[in-house]
Design a protein around this motif. Structure first.
Motif, PDB file in Angstrom:
ATOM      1  N   GLY A 193      -4.696   2.029  -5.539  1.00  0.00           N
ATOM      2  CA  GLY A 193      -4.764   2.511  -4.173  1.00  0.00           C
ATOM      3  C   GLY A 193      -3.444   2.484  -3.434  1.00  0.00           C
ATOM      4  N   ILE A 194      -2.337   2.491  -4.191  1.00  0.00           N
ATOM      5  CA  ILE A 194      -1.008   2.478  -3.583  1.00  0.00           C
ATOM      6  C   ILE A 194      -0.486   3.911  -3.503  1.00  0.00           C
ATOM      7  CG2 ILE A 194       1.378   1.681  -3.816  1.00  0.00           C
ATOM      8  CD1 ILE A 194       0.290  -0.744  -5.351  1.00  0.00           C
ATOM      9  N   ILE A 195      -0.149   4.337  -2.311  1.00  0.00           N
ATOM     10  CA  ILE A 195       0.417   5.671  -2.108  1.00  0.00           C
ATOM     11  C   ILE A 195       1.873   5.666  -2.549  1.00  0.00           C
ATOM     12  CG2 ILE A 195       1.065   7.370  -0.352  1.00  0.00           C
ATOM     13  CD1 ILE A 195      -1.398   6.457   1.252  1.00  0.00           C
ATOM     14  N   VAL A 196       2.300   6.743  -3.195  1.00  0.00           N
ATOM     15  CA  VAL A 196       3.696   6.913  -3.598  1.00  0.00           C
ATOM     16  C   VAL A 196       4.247   8.147  -2.895  1.00  0.00           C
ATOM     17  CG1 VAL A 196       5.295   7.323  -5.503  1.00  0.00           C
ATOM     18  CG2 VAL A 196       3.312   5.827  -5.836  1.00  0.00           C
ATOM     19  N   ARG A 252       0.801  -1.210   0.000  1.00  0.00           N
ATOM     20  CA  ARG A 252       0.000   0.000   0.000  1.00  0.00           C
ATOM     21  C   ARG A 252       0.838   1.267   0.000  1.00  0.00           C
ATOM     22  NH1 ARG A 252      -2.968  -2.450  -2.057  1.00  0.00           N
ATOM     23  NH2 ARG A 252      -5.126  -3.039  -1.588  1.00  0.00           N
ATOM     24  N   LEU A 253       2.159   1.108   0.013  1.00  0.00           N
ATOM     25  CA  LEU A 253       3.024   2.286  -0.002  1.00  0.00           C
ATOM     26  C   LEU A 253       4.298   1.983  -0.779  1.00  0.00           C
ATOM     27  CD1 LEU A 253       3.806   5.164   0.963  1.00  0.00           C
ATOM     28  CD2 LEU A 253       4.752   4.092   3.032  1.00  0.00           C
ATOM     29  N   ILE A 254       4.619   2.854  -1.725  1.00  0.00           N
ATOM     30  CA  ILE A 254       5.917   2.851  -2.402  1.00  0.00           C
ATOM     31  C   ILE A 254       6.631   4.110  -1.947  1.00  0.00           C
ATOM     32  CG2 ILE A 254       7.138   2.925  -4.599  1.00  0.00           C
ATOM     33  CD1 ILE A 254       4.789   1.448  -5.869  1.00  0.00           C
ATOM     34  N   GLN A 280       3.811  12.651   0.200  1.00  0.00           N
ATOM     35  CA  GLN A 280       2.995  11.930  -0.767  1.00  0.00           C
ATOM     36  C   GLN A 280       2.989  12.665  -2.095  1.00  0.00           C
ATOM     37  OE1 GLN A 280      -0.904  10.810   0.582  1.00  0.00           O
ATOM     38  NE2 GLN A 280      -1.651  10.366  -1.479  1.00  0.00           N
ATOM     39  N   VAL A 281       3.196  11.921  -3.170  1.00  0.00           N
ATOM     40  CA  VAL A 281       3.142  12.500  -4.518  1.00  0.00           C
ATOM     41  C   VAL A 281       1.659  12.601  -4.894  1.00  0.00           C
ATOM     42  CG1 VAL A 281       3.844  12.224  -6.916  1.00  0.00           C
ATOM     43  CG2 VAL A 281       5.359  11.451  -5.069  1.00  0.00           C
ATOM     44  N   LEU A 282       1.204  13.813  -5.119  1.00  0.00           N
ATOM     45  CA  LEU A 282      -0.228  14.073  -5.175  1.00  0.00           C
ATOM     46  C   LEU A 282      -0.791  14.203  -6.588  1.00  0.00           C
ATOM     47  CD1 LEU A 282      -0.539  16.586  -2.214  1.00  0.00           C
ATOM     48  CD2 LEU A 282      -1.171  14.175  -2.240  1.00  0.00           C
ATOM     49  N   GLU A 283       0.018  14.009  -7.616  1.00  0.00           N
ATOM     50  CA  GLU A 283      -0.521  14.133  -8.962  1.00  0.00           C
ATOM     51  C   GLU A 283      -1.719  13.195  -9.146  1.00  0.00           C
ATOM     52  OE1 GLU A 283       3.739  13.996 -10.171  1.00  0.00           O
ATOM     53  OE2 GLU A 283       2.963  14.820  -8.325  1.00  0.00           O
TER      54      GLU A 283
END
Length: 332
Positions: free
Chosen positions: A98-101, A77-79, A326-329
């Motif tokens: 649904g993976i946060i970067v 769930r997170l990169i 968090q990268v929000l694009e």
């Protein structure tokens, strides 16, 4: 995965060797799998890690594309990427799953700007050639016409991409007596322009015809791929120098080789390449280009700070909060 289901001690896989202090802190906080040999993971190893981990910590050498993300396990769930760039991760595919970067912005700004200035000096003053001459034992002593280069003071520097790094370069360039120009998708606020004494060019081509040095500091994406091609190199002219510490793919490398070999630009300083870690024999054969091994961000302080940001992002996520980087694009 709901916030309440986030593990307090997540399984974290790190794809490359990180500074020892960073790895120790990760081991204290997380169930971490490290890469002590620093051997880049192949696609199969990345897929296996993404199938089992809660968090993946990749670097710019890891291409995390849509297929790898599609095959990731439900736990992932997170990169939490180690580094500022995110062009090696398919952000759209991650968002869809649904993976946060996250990334580590800002920590390499001064290091990268310092390296740009080093290359701006090294290329026209022929530092690499001079060092090679001394080591070859062929140097015959000082001469009025030996190893002549070009001064940088009084010259015009064009910065392609005026974010944190571009602005830091502008501040340094003013100290060397350079006139700063820039091209950006959006013009900087007037107060920032005044602070860095920079002149905005809404059209890149117009800027290229005016400058003596071009520093490439924009991200690599579909819009910037081969942005500096044969036609734009021709606009620079034989008196000009190109410096690239961003991404190799922004420049058409074959066109750059031709321009350097034919004397259509004066020289170049490169820290990044189109097919890293391979560097073309044609580039290596040229004497009017300074070649570095992607080391602009390689300081102890910067790498430690990047690791600290990775840890902070993972910890915030595990605690049920939105990670600070968090990268929000494309995210709401």
């Amino acid at each position: 995965m709901a916030d309440t289901a986030r593990p307090s001690r997540p399984a974290v896989t790190v794809t490359r060797a990180l500074p020892a202090g960073v790895e120790q802190r990760m081991a204290d906080l997380f169930a971490v799998t490290l890469n002590p040999t620093d051997t880049p993971m192949d696609r199969a190893a990345l897929a296996a890690a993404m199938a089992e981990a809660d968090v993946l910590v990749p670097t710019v050498t890891d291409e995390i594309d849509a297929d790898l993300i599609a095959g990731a396990g439900e736990r992932l769930r997170l990169i939490a990427s180690f580094g500022a760039g995110t062009d090696h991760i398919d952000l759209k595919a991650a968002r869809a799953k649904g993976i946060i970067v996250t990334n580590t912005p800002g920590v390499f700004t001064d290091d990268t700007a310092d390296m740009v200035m080093a290359l701006i000096l090294a290329a026209p003053r022929r530092l690499a050639e001079g060092e090679a001459l001394v080591r070859s034992k062929q140097w015959r002593g000082w001469s009025p016409t030996s190893m002549l280069g070009r001064r940088v003071s009084g010259k015009k520097l064009g910065i392609l991409g005026m974010g944190r790094i571009g602005q830091a370069i502008a501040m340094r360039a003013r100290g060397f007596g350079m006139e700063v120009h820039y091209h950006n998708r959006r013009r900087l606020p007037e107060v920032v322009e005044r602070a860095v004494s920079a002149h905005w060019h809404p059209e890149l081509d117009a800027m290229l015809t005016e400058i003596d040095f071009l520093s490439i500091n924009c991200p690599h994406n579909a819009e910037t791929h081969h942005m500096i091609d044969a036609e734009r190199l021709a606009l620079l002219g034989p008196h000009s120098y190109l410096v690239n510490v961003a991404r190799g793919e922004i420049v058409d490398e074959a066109a750059l080789v031709d321009a350097l070999r034919d004397g259509r630009i004066g020289g170049a300083g490169l820290d990044v390449y189109a097919e890293e870690p391979q560097v073309s024999d044609a580039l290596i054969a040229l004497t009017n280009v300074v070649l570095l091994p992607h080391m602009a961000s390689a300081t102890v302080e910067g790498r430690d700070a990047s690791g600290a940001k990775v840890i902070a992002n993972i910890k915030a996520w595990a605690d049920g909060h939105r990670p600070p980087d968090q990268v929000l694009e494309g995210w709401a």
